[in-house]
Design a protein around this motif. Structure first.
Motif, PDB file in Angstrom:
ATOM      1  N   PHE A  42       0.830  -1.204   0.000  1.00 34.91           N
ATOM      2  CA  PHE A  42       0.000   0.000   0.000  1.00 34.91           C
ATOM      3  C   PHE A  42       0.869   1.261   0.000  1.00 34.91           C
ATOM      4  CE2 PHE A  42      -1.901   3.435   2.520  1.00 34.91           C
ATOM      5  CZ  PHE A  42      -2.994   3.744   1.709  1.00 34.91           C
ATOM      6  N   TYR A  43       1.832   1.295   0.937  1.00 36.06           N
ATOM      7  CA  TYR A  43       2.665   2.491   1.026  1.00 36.06           C
ATOM      8  C   TYR A  43       3.515   2.670  -0.224  1.00 36.06           C
ATOM      9  CZ  TYR A  43       1.585   3.912   5.784  1.00 36.06           C
ATOM     10  OH  TYR A  43       0.946   4.400   6.898  1.00 36.06           O
ATOM     11  N   SER A  44       4.072   1.569  -0.744  1.00 35.18           N
ATOM     12  CA  SER A  44       4.916   1.690  -1.928  1.00 35.18           C
ATOM     13  C   SER A  44       4.094   2.072  -3.163  1.00 35.18           C
ATOM     14  CB  SER A  44       5.659   0.374  -2.184  1.00 35.18           C
ATOM     15  OG  SER A  44       4.745  -0.682  -2.452  1.00 35.18           O
ATOM     16  N   SER A  45       2.829   1.614  -3.221  1.00 37.07           N
ATOM     17  CA  SER A  45       2.001   1.905  -4.401  1.00 37.07           C
ATOM     18  C   SER A  45       1.515   3.353  -4.431  1.00 37.07           C
ATOM     19  CB  SER A  45       0.794   0.961  -4.452  1.00 37.07           C
ATOM     20  OG  SER A  45      -0.063   1.171  -3.345  1.00 37.07           O
ATOM     21  N   THR A  46       1.593   4.062  -3.307  1.00 34.16           N
ATOM     22  CA  THR A  46       1.154   5.459  -3.301  1.00 34.16           C
ATOM     23  C   THR A  46       2.174   6.388  -3.953  1.00 34.16           C
ATOM     24  OG1 THR A  46       2.088   5.782  -1.086  1.00 34.16           O
ATOM     25  CG2 THR A  46      -0.242   5.157  -1.227  1.00 34.16           C
ATOM     26  N   ILE A  47       3.383   5.898  -4.156  1.00 35.37           N
ATOM     27  CA  ILE A  47       4.415   6.750  -4.760  1.00 35.37           C
ATOM     28  C   ILE A  47       4.029   7.136  -6.182  1.00 35.37           C
ATOM     29  CG2 ILE A  47       6.799   6.783  -5.575  1.00 35.37           C
ATOM     30  CD1 ILE A  47       7.606   5.123  -3.235  1.00 35.37           C
ATOM     31  N   PHE A  48       3.598   6.151  -6.962  1.00 39.46           N
ATOM     32  CA  PHE A  48       3.343   6.396  -8.382  1.00 39.46           C
ATOM     33  C   PHE A  48       2.229   7.422  -8.607  1.00 39.46           C
ATOM     34  CE2 PHE A  48       1.282   5.366 -12.443  1.00 39.46           C
ATOM     35  CZ  PHE A  48       2.357   5.542 -13.297  1.00 39.46           C
ATOM     36  N   PRO A  49       1.020   7.243  -8.044  1.00 39.39           N
ATOM     37  CA  PRO A  49      -0.026   8.254  -8.311  1.00 39.39           C
ATOM     38  C   PRO A  49       0.323   9.639  -7.765  1.00 39.39           C
ATOM     39  CG  PRO A  49      -0.738   6.696  -6.628  1.00 39.39           C
ATOM     40  CD  PRO A  49       0.515   6.145  -7.206  1.00 39.39           C
ATOM     41  N   THR A  50       1.053   9.693  -6.643  1.00 42.00           N
ATOM     42  CA  THR A  50       1.397  10.998  -6.069  1.00 42.00           C
ATOM     43  C   THR A  50       2.366  11.750  -6.971  1.00 42.00           C
ATOM     44  OG1 THR A  50       1.122  10.060  -3.851  1.00 42.00           O
ATOM     45  CG2 THR A  50       2.293  12.160  -4.023  1.00 42.00           C
ATOM     46  N   THR A  51       3.436  11.071  -7.373  1.00 40.82           N
ATOM     47  CA  THR A  51       4.416  11.734  -8.241  1.00 40.82           C
ATOM     48  C   THR A  51       3.832  12.008  -9.626  1.00 40.82           C
ATOM     49  OG1 THR A  51       5.328   9.549  -8.832  1.00 40.82           O
ATOM     50  CG2 THR A  51       6.398  10.754  -7.039  1.00 40.82           C
ATOM     51  N   ARG A  52       2.934  11.145 -10.084  1.00 39.62           N
ATOM     52  CA  ARG A  52       2.308  11.369 -11.393  1.00 39.62           C
ATOM     53  C   ARG A  52       1.439  12.626 -11.363  1.00 39.62           C
ATOM     54  NH1 ARG A  52      -0.893   6.749 -14.931  1.00 39.62           N
ATOM     55  NH2 ARG A  52      -0.972   7.932 -16.880  1.00 39.62           N
ATOM     56  N   TYR A  97      11.315  13.916 -19.035  1.00 39.77           N
ATOM     57  CA  TYR A  97      11.929  14.300 -17.768  1.00 39.77           C
ATOM     58  C   TYR A  97      11.126  13.801 -16.570  1.00 39.77           C
ATOM     59  CZ  TYR A  97      13.453  17.396 -13.980  1.00 39.77           C
ATOM     60  OH  TYR A  97      13.910  17.888 -12.780  1.00 39.77           O
ATOM     61  N   THR A  98       9.808  13.924 -16.654  1.00 40.13           N
ATOM     62  CA  THR A  98       8.976  13.545 -15.505  1.00 40.13           C
ATOM     63  C   THR A  98       8.721  12.041 -15.430  1.00 40.13           C
ATOM     64  OG1 THR A  98       6.992  14.018 -16.833  1.00 40.13           O
ATOM     65  CG2 THR A  98       7.825  15.767 -15.381  1.00 40.13           C
ATOM     66  N   LYS A  99       8.688  11.368 -16.594  1.00 40.97           N
ATOM     67  CA  LYS A  99       8.406   9.933 -16.581  1.00 40.97           C
ATOM     68  C   LYS A  99       9.417   9.133 -15.759  1.00 40.97           C
ATOM     69  CE  LYS A  99       7.482   5.951 -19.573  1.00 40.97           C
ATOM     70  NZ  LYS A  99       8.439   5.076 -18.866  1.00 40.97           N
ATOM     71  N   PRO A 100      10.728   9.405 -15.863  1.00 39.42           N
ATOM     72  CA  PRO A 100      11.674   8.651 -15.029  1.00 39.42           C
ATOM     73  C   PRO A 100      11.408   8.782 -13.537  1.00 39.42           C
ATOM     74  CG  PRO A 100      12.852   9.766 -16.784  1.00 39.42           C
ATOM     75  CD  PRO A 100      11.442  10.261 -16.826  1.00 39.42           C
ATOM     76  N   PHE A 101      10.833   9.948 -13.126  1.00 36.49           N
ATOM     77  CA  PHE A 101      10.535  10.083 -11.701  1.00 36.49           C
ATOM     78  C   PHE A 101       9.490   9.063 -11.278  1.00 36.49           C
ATOM     79  CE2 PHE A 101      12.390  14.293 -12.401  1.00 36.49           C
ATOM     80  CZ  PHE A 101      13.245  14.364 -11.323  1.00 36.49           C
ATOM     81  N   ASN A 102       8.520   8.793 -12.166  1.00 37.63           N
ATOM     82  CA  ASN A 102       7.553   7.736 -11.869  1.00 37.63           C
ATOM     83  C   ASN A 102       8.256   6.387 -11.756  1.00 37.63           C
ATOM     84  OD1 ASN A 102       5.449   9.594 -11.986  1.00 37.63           O
ATOM     85  ND2 ASN A 102       5.121   9.265 -14.178  1.00 37.63           N
ATOM     86  N   ASP A 103       9.160   6.113 -12.732  1.00 40.00           N
ATOM     87  CA  ASP A 103       9.874   4.838 -12.705  1.00 40.00           C
ATOM     88  C   ASP A 103      10.782   4.733 -11.489  1.00 40.00           C
ATOM     89  OD1 ASP A 103       8.663   4.182 -15.084  1.00 40.00           O
ATOM     90  OD2 ASP A 103      10.321   4.891 -16.324  1.00 40.00           O
ATOM     91  N   ILE A 104      11.516   5.848 -11.219  1.00 42.26           N
ATOM     92  CA  ILE A 104      12.426   5.837 -10.075  1.00 42.26           C
ATOM     93  C   ILE A 104      11.657   5.692  -8.774  1.00 42.26           C
ATOM     94  CG2 ILE A 104      14.055   7.270  -8.781  1.00 42.26           C
ATOM     95  CD1 ILE A 104      14.968   8.418 -11.464  1.00 42.26           C
TER      96      ILE A 104
END
Length: 580
Positions: free
Chosen positions: A243-253, A291-298
């Motif tokens: 749950f905590y790890s999955s919140t990274i992607f939508p937040t940064t997106r 530029y922003t897409k790698p932040f999602n991947d990272i």
């Protein structure tokens, strides 16, 4: 020092890639080329758009389109090759790490193994190393690619327009701070997950391996309840971590979408003022996406990285344990071994403040048959463990032919000893290979002679392929008595100078036991033998019988002498005769 932080685990993992320098360099060069081509493509797209709006520019447009096709084709080929290089690199590194952990387990003292759950150790070598592999794959396939993309994109955006570059960079730290906060929380939760998984594996191995005992005591419901609780703990820990790890992607997106919208608005205003072309805005928006897409991947890599580092920490924890030291100074000549054993002022306890064996002094002449008896927990097996150097004495020393056994390597010393335990162990191999476990190069003739001496040849020849029968289930299809006969045959094949028998015939019928006892008598001739016995009739002919109580030898002598004492041995003998 044991690994305690994710950064130290990451540093130690990085060191392990140094041995794969050529492959690592080739993969990194491929990544640089891939990113360079990816960043160059938006420039061509922008040029193509600006060319379209110009009159009489078909020839220029054709040239741009040809370059675009070449760039896309080469980039596609490199994107196919890079994962192959990364996969080979990572699997080689993790395979070596897995081998190092197993090697270390073989060189750790038994006291460490006794303190650990076997299921948890298996989980570390298998599940944790697999999870580590998955995390490293994401790091190489996404993290490095993302970092290079960000750097080259910043450089390209700076050359195109500094104002819009500053807008992009100004909002970037917000995305990074969010990702860092969530990843730290995820790391702690993934640690809980790996611990819960190890406990679950431990229980599964225990229950499945002892299924007959569980059913005998009707403990199925109890074990199911325990498993349900541990499964719930593992499930809860996994869900929290995911749950905590999955919140990274939508937040940064969401943050990245804000950046894109802001750039589009500012770019449109600048086009209206004549400060920007449509093609330049298209190129810049492509750069913003790159530029922003790698932040999602990272960000997603950070989540996976926390799980991988938690697994790496458990593997490094095994590597950090203190291995057995070898400070031997003498070569052991097996032909010169006589077999005299002396215990001098030996003191030992499994726990430092709870001494089991206190000031043990004992001299055993070469070629003697020594019987060891006593109640459960008296220290019989502990005495053998010290002799085998499975544990080291706290004080005093044990000598072989007058020389401390610590002056020999454990390997050389144990080569002189044959040991048959009450609990048997067979490996998944042929009957021949199981008997020849201690002498892998033994001939078939020697193996058959050993099996005959152990009275195992008869049942072996009844098996489908005889000595070539493969025990896929590691001997589970054999009776306990048959498995024990194979273990006894190993000793007859090895012909050791010192023999240790710990209730070696406990699972064998009376008639077969009598035959094997006669064979043992022949094997014991001229050899120093230790026999731990509960049935006192098997050691009545021993040259020396040691009676142990609470870690002390309270009586010693031959059968007649001990019976005349009317002490502990006499009581044990009388009790067995009464029960018989």
């Amino acid at each position: 020092m044991k690994t305690k932080t994710p950064s130290s685990s990451l540093a130690r993992l990085s060191q392990r890639f140094r041995g794969q320098g050529a492959l690592l360099m080739l993969a990194l060069i491929g990544t640089v080329v891939q990113v360079s081509l990816t960043v160059y493509l938006p420039v061509l797209i922008g040029q193509a758009i600006d060319t379209v709006v110009r009159p009489n520019s078909n020839q220029l447009l054709s040239s741009i389109l040809v370059r675009m096709v070449l760039v896309i084709g080469l980039n596609t080929a490199i994107q196919w090759l890079n994962p192959i290089l990364f996969n080979r690199l990572i699997y080689q590194v993790v395979a070596k790490l897995r081998e190092d952990v197993l090697f270390k387990l073989h060189h750790l003292p038994l006291s460490y193994i006794d303190r650990q759950s076997i299921g948890d150790l298996v989980s570390r070598v298998t599940t944790d190393s697999e999870q580590l592999t998955n995390g490293l794959l994401m790091i190489f396939n996404q993290f490095f690619l993302g970092i290079l993309t960000i750097l080259l994109t910043i450089f390209s955006m700076g050359r195109l327009d500094m104002l819009m570059l500053l807008l992009v960079i100004g909002l970037t730290p917000l995305s990074l701070l969010i990702a860092r906060f969530i990843s730290q929380k995820s790391y702690r939760l993934y640690q809980e997950q790996t611990r819960a998984r190890g406990q679950q594996t431990e229980l599964l191995e225990e229950v499945i391996g002892q299924q007959a005992l569980v059913q005998q005591f009707n403990a199925q419901a109890q074990k199911i309840d325990i498993f349900r609780n541990r499964n719930a703990q593992y499930s809860d820990a996994t869900q929290d971590a995911i749950f905590y790890s999955s919140t990274i992607f939508p937040t940064t997106r969401f943050v990245n979408a804000l950046i894109y919208a802001l750039l589009a608005g500012v770019g449109a205003l600048r086009i209206m003022k004549g400060q920007f072309t449509v093609g330049q805005l298209t190129t810049f928006l492509n750069y913003a996406t790159q530029y922003t897409k790698p932040f999602n991947d990272i960000s997603s890599v950070f989540a996976e990285l926390q799980s991988a580092l938690a697994c790496a920490e458990r593997l490094f924890a095994v590597l950090d344990e203190q291995a057995l030291s070898e400070d031997h100074s003498q070569i052991l000549d097996s032909h010169a071994v006589q077999g005299a054993i002396d215990f001098e002022n030996v003191q030992f306890g499994y726990v430092p403040n709870r001494i089991l064996i206190k000031n043990l002094n004992l001299s055993i002449p070469a070629g003697s048959k020594v019987g060891i008896v006593g109640p459960t927990g008296a220290g019989k097996s502990t005495m053998i463990n010290l002799l085998m150097r499975f544990y080291e004495v706290n004080q005093g020393q044990i000598l072989l032919d007058g020389i401390p056994i610590t002056q020999y390597s454990r390997e050389d010393f144990r080569q002189q000893i044959g040991m048959v335990l009450q609990e048997t162990w067979l490996k998944a191999a042929t009957i021949h290979d199981n008997i020849a476990y201690g002498l892998p190069n033994a001939s078939r003739k020697a193996v058959i002679e050993a099996a005959k001496a152990a009275n195992a040849d008869f049942f072996i020849r009844q098996l489908p392929q005889g000595y070539d029968t493969y025990l896929e289930d590691a001997g589970a299809s054999l009776s306990q008595g048959q498995a024990q006969l194979l273990s006894i045959a190993r000793v007859f094949l090895k012909q050791p100078k010192i023999l240790i028998l710990d209730e070696a015939t406990s699972s064998i019928d009376t008639r077969t036991e009598m035959l094997i006892q006669k064979a043992f008598q022949k094997l014991m001739t001229g050899r120093t033998s230790f026999v731990i016995a509960h049935r006192l009739s098997t050691i009545e002919d021993a040259d020396m019988i040691l009676v142990m109580v609470d870690g002390d030898i309270v009586e010693s002598g031959n059968h007649a002498q001990l019976m005349a004492l009317k002490g502990v041995y006499h009581q044990m003998q009388t009790a067995q005769e009464t029960l018989a």
